[in-house]
Design a protein around this motif. Structure first.
Motif, PDB file in Angstrom:
ATOM      1  N   VAL A  93       0.838  -1.206   0.000  1.00 54.82           N
ATOM      2  CA  VAL A  93       0.000   0.000   0.000  1.00 54.82           C
ATOM      3  C   VAL A  93       0.870   1.252   0.000  1.00 54.82           C
ATOM      4  O   VAL A  93       0.562   2.237  -0.688  1.00 54.82           O
ATOM      5  CB  VAL A  93      -0.932  -0.003   1.225  1.00 54.82           C
ATOM      6  N   SER A 121      -8.442  11.046   4.227  1.00 52.51           N
ATOM      7  CA  SER A 121      -9.021   9.841   4.828  1.00 52.51           C
ATOM      8  C   SER A 121      -8.844   9.841   6.340  1.00 52.51           C
ATOM      9  O   SER A 121      -9.733   9.399   7.082  1.00 52.51           O
ATOM     10  CB  SER A 121      -8.382   8.594   4.221  1.00 52.51           C
ATOM     11  N   MET A 153      -8.636   5.734  -7.800  1.00 55.62           N
ATOM     12  CA  MET A 153      -8.957   4.697  -6.834  1.00 55.62           C
ATOM     13  C   MET A 153      -8.949   5.250  -5.408  1.00 55.62           C
ATOM     14  O   MET A 153      -9.890   5.010  -4.635  1.00 55.62           O
ATOM     15  CB  MET A 153      -7.957   3.543  -6.940  1.00 55.62           C
ATOM     16  N   PHE A 154      -7.893   6.005  -5.052  1.00 52.72           N
ATOM     17  CA  PHE A 154      -7.809   6.538  -3.695  1.00 52.72           C
ATOM     18  C   PHE A 154      -8.934   7.529  -3.424  1.00 52.72           C
ATOM     19  O   PHE A 154      -9.476   7.590  -2.317  1.00 52.72           O
ATOM     20  CB  PHE A 154      -6.448   7.208  -3.469  1.00 52.72           C
ATOM     21  N   LEU A 164     -11.963   7.450  -4.640  1.00 47.86           N
ATOM     22  CA  LEU A 164     -13.188   6.683  -4.392  1.00 47.86           C
ATOM     23  C   LEU A 164     -13.121   5.953  -3.056  1.00 47.86           C
ATOM     24  O   LEU A 164     -14.138   5.831  -2.353  1.00 47.86           O
ATOM     25  CB  LEU A 164     -13.412   5.679  -5.523  1.00 47.86           C
ATOM     26  N   LEU A 165     -11.938   5.470  -2.689  1.00 48.72           N
ATOM     27  CA  LEU A 165     -11.786   4.770  -1.412  1.00 48.72           C
ATOM     28  C   LEU A 165     -12.051   5.698  -0.229  1.00 48.72           C
ATOM     29  O   LEU A 165     -12.480   5.251   0.835  1.00 48.72           O
ATOM     30  CB  LEU A 165     -10.381   4.173  -1.295  1.00 48.72           C
ATOM     31  N   VAL A 166     -11.784   6.979  -0.404  1.00 48.42           N
ATOM     32  CA  VAL A 166     -12.080   7.954   0.648  1.00 48.42           C
ATOM     33  C   VAL A 166     -13.558   8.347   0.607  1.00 48.42           C
ATOM     34  O   VAL A 166     -14.235   8.425   1.633  1.00 48.42           O
ATOM     35  CB  VAL A 166     -11.191   9.203   0.516  1.00 48.42           C
ATOM     36  N   ILE A 218     -16.365   6.879  -0.723  1.00 42.32           N
ATOM     37  CA  ILE A 218     -17.447   5.899  -0.510  1.00 42.32           C
ATOM     38  C   ILE A 218     -17.744   5.695   0.977  1.00 42.32           C
ATOM     39  O   ILE A 218     -18.892   5.847   1.417  1.00 42.32           O
ATOM     40  CB  ILE A 218     -17.128   4.572  -1.221  1.00 42.32           C
ATOM     41  N   PRO A 219     -16.755   5.322   1.812  1.00 43.77           N
ATOM     42  CA  PRO A 219     -17.078   5.154   3.240  1.00 43.77           C
ATOM     43  C   PRO A 219     -17.462   6.452   3.930  1.00 43.77           C
ATOM     44  O   PRO A 219     -18.269   6.443   4.865  1.00 43.77           O
ATOM     45  CB  PRO A 219     -15.791   4.562   3.833  1.00 43.77           C
TER      46      PRO A 219
END
Length: 238
Positions: free
Chosen positions: A32, A50, A191-192, A194-196, A198-199
């Motif tokens: 990561v 994040s 990607m990063f 969206l990873l932040v 969405i949750p």
């Protein structure tokens, strides 16, 4: 051999071949931290977002719980003081232990002796004011949920610019390896982001719904508490 059997055998053979090919393929070991490094400054900024989002979510779950907004023991104490007509003591209790319930209740107590409409207005205004303040606390989560994918999109654009500049510098003869850096930045930042987002969006929706429900419940409790000052109710109590 009929068609269904031929089809089944063909699918089995294809699955076996695909499984063997996948097992033999070499997937590079990527951590990561390496992905974050490859994403560049956009990746580090999204990681920062994040962390902020996680901190706000935890703080929201702790401070916006129903028992924090209206501690059951405080409700019982204020109710007991009201039943004994000890409104000054109830006011002091509300001032000493601030919460959503006590602030709204205190606003109503301060108007006792005036017309019921004045008491009701004071309660409503304080309830609206405190509700807005509480919603502002989780409003930052909504902001982060919107900003994160935009930052990711910005990184995507930047990565594609790098890829096209490489093509331009090599006069269209760039190899896949030379284009990989820009494309990698473009995909990783998306990607990063969206990873932040969405949750964070899920946390915001959950906290907002819980807060709305708690505010309605506390409002009903306070309304029932001051119902005794309504002219018709006061006459019945006498």
């Amino acid at each position: 051999m009929n068609a269904p059997i031929k089809t089944a055998l063909s699918m089995t053979a294809f699955a076996a071949f695909a499984g063997t090919a996948f097992a033999q393929s070499k997937t590079p070991d990527v951590t990561v931290s390496e992905l974050i490094t490859d994403a560049g400054g956009f990746g580090y900024f999204l990681i920062l977002l994040s962390i902020i989002s996680l901190a706000l979510t935890i703080e929201g779950f702790i401070s916006l719980k129903r028992d924090k907004l209206a501690p059951p023991e405080l409700i019982d104490e204020v109710q007991a003081l009201f039943d004994e007509d000890q409104f000054q003591e109830a006011m002091e209790l509300c001032e000493d232990q601030p919460s959503f319930f006590t602030k709204v209740c205190g606003a109503g107590i301060s108007k006792i002796g005036h017309d019921f409409t004045v008491i009701e207005t004071a309660i409503e205004e304080m309830g609206d004011e405190e509700s807005i303040r509480l919603h502002q606390k989780i409003g930052w989560l909504a902001l982060l949920a919107n900003v994160a994918p935009m930052v990711g999109l910005l990184g995507t654009v930047w990565g594609m610019i790098l890829a096209f500049k490489t093509i331009s510098a090599t006069q269209g003869q760039a190899s896949p390896a030379e284009l990989a850096e820009g494309i990698s930045i473009a995909l990783l930042t998306t990607m990063f982001g969206l990873l932040v987002a969405i949750p964070t969006t899920a946390a915001f929706a959950f906290l907002r719904n819980n807060l709305v429900r708690s505010v309605i419940e506390v409002g009903a409790i306070v309304e029932d508490l001051f119902e005794r000052f309504r002219p018709g109710e006061a006459a019945l109590r006498q």
